[in-house]
Design an enzyme around this catalytic site. Structure first.
Site, PDB file in Angstrom:
ATOM      1  CB  THR A 145      -0.921   0.015   1.231  1.00 52.40           C
ATOM      2  OG1 THR A 145      -0.114   0.069   2.415  1.00 52.40           O
ATOM      3  CG2 THR A 145      -1.781  -1.250   1.281  1.00 52.40           C
TER       4      THR A 145
ATOM      5  CD1 TRP B 206     -21.572  12.073   9.380  1.00 59.07           C
ATOM      6  CD2 TRP B 206     -19.415  12.648   9.477  1.00 59.07           C
ATOM      7  NE1 TRP B 206     -21.000  11.341  10.387  1.00 59.07           N
ATOM      8  CE2 TRP B 206     -19.671  11.669  10.476  1.00 59.07           C
ATOM      9  CE3 TRP B 206     -18.129  13.171   9.356  1.00 59.07           C
ATOM     10  CZ2 TRP B 206     -18.687  11.196  11.329  1.00 59.07           C
ATOM     11  CZ3 TRP B 206     -17.143  12.688  10.217  1.00 59.07           C
ATOM     12  CH2 TRP B 206     -17.424  11.719  11.183  1.00 59.07           C
TER      13      TRP B 206
ATOM     14  CD  GLU C 127      -5.582  -2.738   1.363  1.00 56.71           C
ATOM     15  OE1 GLU C 127      -5.104  -2.240   2.400  1.00 56.71           O
ATOM     16  OE2 GLU C 127      -5.853  -2.062   0.340  1.00 56.71           O
TER      17      GLU C 127
ATOM     18  CE  LYS D  27     -19.957  13.776  14.188  1.00 60.75           C
ATOM     19  NZ  LYS D  27     -19.914  12.510  14.951  1.00 60.75           N
TER      20      LYS D  27
END
Length: 544
Positions: free
Chosen positions: A185, A444, A328, A439
Site C-alpha cells: 500500500t 458530516w 487490497e 464533521k
C-alpha cells in the site's frame, strides 16, 4: 458427491502458454529514450523462458521474492510472468515512495534479487548496505547515461538472458493459492503494508477484465496502461492483455500528457487507464491529437469530478469511466459502465451516473455498516455507511501482520475506510474516506462532493478539501485550490460559485490558492501533507 471435473490449478502458466501458442504474431510496444520498440509475443515469450532459467542460475529457490524497480516496459512484463510462472514471487516496488519506505518494503518483503532500470539506480543503489537480503542487483539498460557500479552482485539483464538457455517444456504451478505477487500500500498513515496476491486471485481478476460489462478486453484491443506496473499489477491490465491477446503499449517513464496522447494517436490505442491527475492534466491538450481510436478511458484511485469526465466526452468523444478498488482488492471491485436501466436518462443524468464508482463486480460482495451501531445499512441510494468488501481477489490479511488488525472485521471482511452509499442496482457512491470527512456541528461534510463543486468553476484546475479544528463546530472545511494558467480569482469568487450549489454550512471557512496540490506516490491528493502544512498541531489527533 464431487463434480467430475479435472483438478487443474487456476494459475498463470496456462495464460502464458496460450499466448505463446496462439498469439505469437501479436506485438508488445515499449517507449524507449531512443524511440519506440516493438517485439512479437513469440520473441517476448522466448525471453520469458530465458529469464526463468536466469532465476535458476541466480540461485533463487521456489518461493523466493524477486523485486522490481522499474517503469512500464517490456522487460517488466517479462518479469510479471517469469517470476510467478517459475514458482517465485514478484514484488513490484513503487519507485515513488520515500527512500525510507523503499528500504522498508524491500527488506520487509525479503527480496533476494532486485531488477532495476539503469536510470533508477541512483535512487536505490545507495541503499545496498541497508538491504543485506538482496544478493543480486540486475540492471535493465533503458538507454540512460547512469554508470553501472562495478560490483560482483551487479549483473546486466540482457547479458544474463543472452547466456541463458530457454526453459523447456511447460511451467507448472500446482497450488493455485500459492503466492504470485506482492504489492505494498502507499503508506500514507504509517509503513506500507504488503498485500500478497495468489495465482488464483490474479487469474480470476484477469478474466474479470475480459467481461463485456467491465473493460471487455479482446484480441482486437490495443491497451495502454498509464497506471504504473508497480501499482497493484497495473490494475491487472498486463495479465489480462496477454490473456486476451491484446496489443500492449508500454510508455516507459514518459507519462506526461502530451507523450501519452501522442501514443494513443500513433498506436491507435483503444483502452487506457490511469489516475484522475493524469486525465486532468491532459485536458488542455486533447484537441491537438486524434483520439478517435479510444473506446474506453478508465480512471481509479480517486473520485473523478463530473467536469473532468465531461471534458473528455466533449473534446475526445469518450467520457472517463470510473472504477473503484484498492490494493487490497487487486484492485477492481466495481466498474462504472452504463446499464440498460440508464438508457432513458438525459445527458446531465448520465454524467452523474458516471460520477459514481459504478456497479459492484461479479464475485465481489459489499456491505455498508453504520460506524456507530455496527448495524448493516440498506442499499437504498441514500443511506451511507462504511464500505466493507469480501471476495476471491480481496485480501484476508497483510504480509507479516497476522490477521491485519483493524483493517479486517471479525468475520473476515475488508474494512475499506471508505464511507459510501449503494443504490438498489449496486451502484456505489463514495461520500469520502472516513479520515477525510469533515464533521461540523455534528453533521458530516463530504470533502469529495465539495471538491467536485469547486472544480466545476472554469478557472479551477484542482481542489482538495481538508478539515481544520474549530472550538465551536469541532471541524470546518478548508479549500486548497490550484487555478488554470493565467487565471486569477479570489476566495470570494469560489464562495459565490458554491453559494447555490451546497448548503450554507458547507461553505469553506478558508480558501488557499496553491501552485500545486501535493500528491501521494500513487497520484492521489495527499491531504495528510496539506493538514501538516496548514494545521501542524492537529495532525496527530486520533483518526476517526
Amino acid at each position: 458427491m464431487d463434480g467430475l471435473m479435472q483438478r487443474r490449478s487456476l494459475a498463470l502458466p496456462p495464460v502464458f502458454h496460450r499466448a505463446e501458442q496462439i498469439f505469437a504474431h501479436k506485438t508488445m510496444v515499449t517507449v524507449r529514450p531512443d524511440g519506440v520498440r516493438s517485439v512479437t509475443i513469440a520473441a517476448w515469450a522466448q525471453r520469458v523462458r530465458r529469464l526463468a532459467t536466469v532465476l535458476d542460475q541466480l540461485g533463487l529457490d521456489t518461493g523466493a521474492r524477486v523485486g522490481t524497480f522499474a517503469w512500464n516496459t517490456q522487460e517488466h512484463v517479462e518479469l510479471y510472468f517469469a517470476a510467478p510462472c517459475s514458482g517465485r514471487i514478484l514484488h513490484t516496488v513503487n519507485v515513488r515512495l520515500f527512500t525510507e519506505q523503499i528500504q522498508y518494503v524491500i527488506e520487509h518483503a525479503s527480496d533476494e534479487a532486485l531488477f532495476v532500470e539503469k536510470s533508477l539506480l541512483p535512487i536505490v543503489w545507495p541503499l545496498r548496505n541497508e538491504l543485506p537480503r538482496v544478493r543480486h542487483w540486475v540492471v535493465i539498460d533503458d538507454g540512460s547515461d547512469v554508470e553501472i557500479p562495478t560490483d560482483e552482485r551487479v549483473h546486466d539483464y540482457d547479458q544474463l538472458l543472452a547466456r541463458a538457455a530457454p526453459f523447456e517444456g511447460r511451467f507448472e504451478v500446482d497450488d493455485e493459492n500459492s503466492a504470485a505477487a506482492i504489492c505494498y500500500t502507499s503508506g500514507t498513515t504509517g509503513n506500507p503494508k504488503g498485500v500478497v496476491y495468489s495465482h488464483r486471485s490474479i487469474l480470476l481478476h484477469s478474466m474479470l477484465n475480459l467481461m463485456a460489462d467491465h473493460i471487455g478486453l479482446s484480441e482486437r484491443d490495443t491497451v495502454l496502461p498509464v497506471v504504473p506496473l508497480f501499482h497493484v499489477n497495473a490494475w491487472g491490465l498486463p495479465y489480462a492483455s496477454v490473456m486476451a491477446g491484446a496489443t500492449l503499449v508500454l510508455p516507459g517513464s514518459r507519462t506526461d500528457p502530451e507523450s501519452i496522447l501522442d501514443l494513443v494517436e500513433r498506436q491507435r490505442v483503444t483502452v487506457t487507464a490511469g489516475v484522475p491527475t493524469v486525465w486532468n492534466n491532459a485536458v488542455p491538450h486533447l484537441s491537438r491529437f486524434d483520439l478517435s481510436s479510444l473506446r474506453i478511458v478508465v480512471s481509479g484511485g480517486a473520485a473523478v469530478p463530473v467536469v473532468l469526465s465531461e471534458a473528455w466526452r466533449v473534446q475526445a468523444g469518450v467520457p472517463i469511466t470510473q472504477a473503484w478498488g484498492m490494493t487490497e482488492t487487486s484492485p477492481m471491485a466495481s466498474f462504472g459502465s452504463l446499464r440498460s436501466h440508464h438508457d432513458d436518462l438525459d445527458t446531465e443524468s448520465l454524467s452523474m451516473v458516471r460520477a459514481s464508482q459504478g456497479q459492484v463486480l461479479p464475485l465481489i460482495d459489499l456491505r455498508l455498516v453504520d460506524t456507530d451501531s455496527g448495524a448493516e445499512v440498506p442499499w437504498d441510494g441514500t443511506s451511507v455507511g462504511e464500505l466493507q468488501a469480501s471476495g476471491p481477489w480481496v485480501a484476508s490479511g497483510y504480509l507479516g501482520d497476522g490477521e491485519g488488525g483493524d483493517s479486517f472485521t471479525e468475520d473476515g471482511w475488508l474494512r475499506t475506510g471508505d464511507i459510501a452509499g449503494i443504490d438498489s442496482y449496486g451502484y456505489i457512491r463514495l461520500v469520502d474516506r472516513s479520515k477525510d470527512l469533515v464533521k461540523s456541528g455534528g453533521e458530516w461534510i463530504s470533502s469529495v462532493d465539495l471538491e467536485n463543486h469547486i472544480m466545476a468553476h472554469p478557472a479551477v484546475l484542482e481542489a482538495a478539501v481538508i478539515a481544520k479544528p474549530d472550538e465551536k463546530w469541532s471541524e470546518r472545511p478548508v479549500a486548497c485550490v490550484v487555478l488554470h494558467a493565467d487565471e486569477l480569482i479570489t476566495g470570494d469568487d469560489i464562495l459565490n460559485h458554491l453559494a447555490d450549489r451546497v448548503a450554507k454550512w458547507w461553505l469553506p471557512d478558508e480558501v488557499h490558492f496553491l501552485d500545486e496540490i501535493p500528491k501521494t506516490s500513487t497520484g492521489k491528493f495527499s491531504k495528510k501533507t496539506l493538514r501538516e502544512r496548514f494545521y501542524p498541531s492537529d495532525v496527530n489527533t486520533p483518526q476517526r
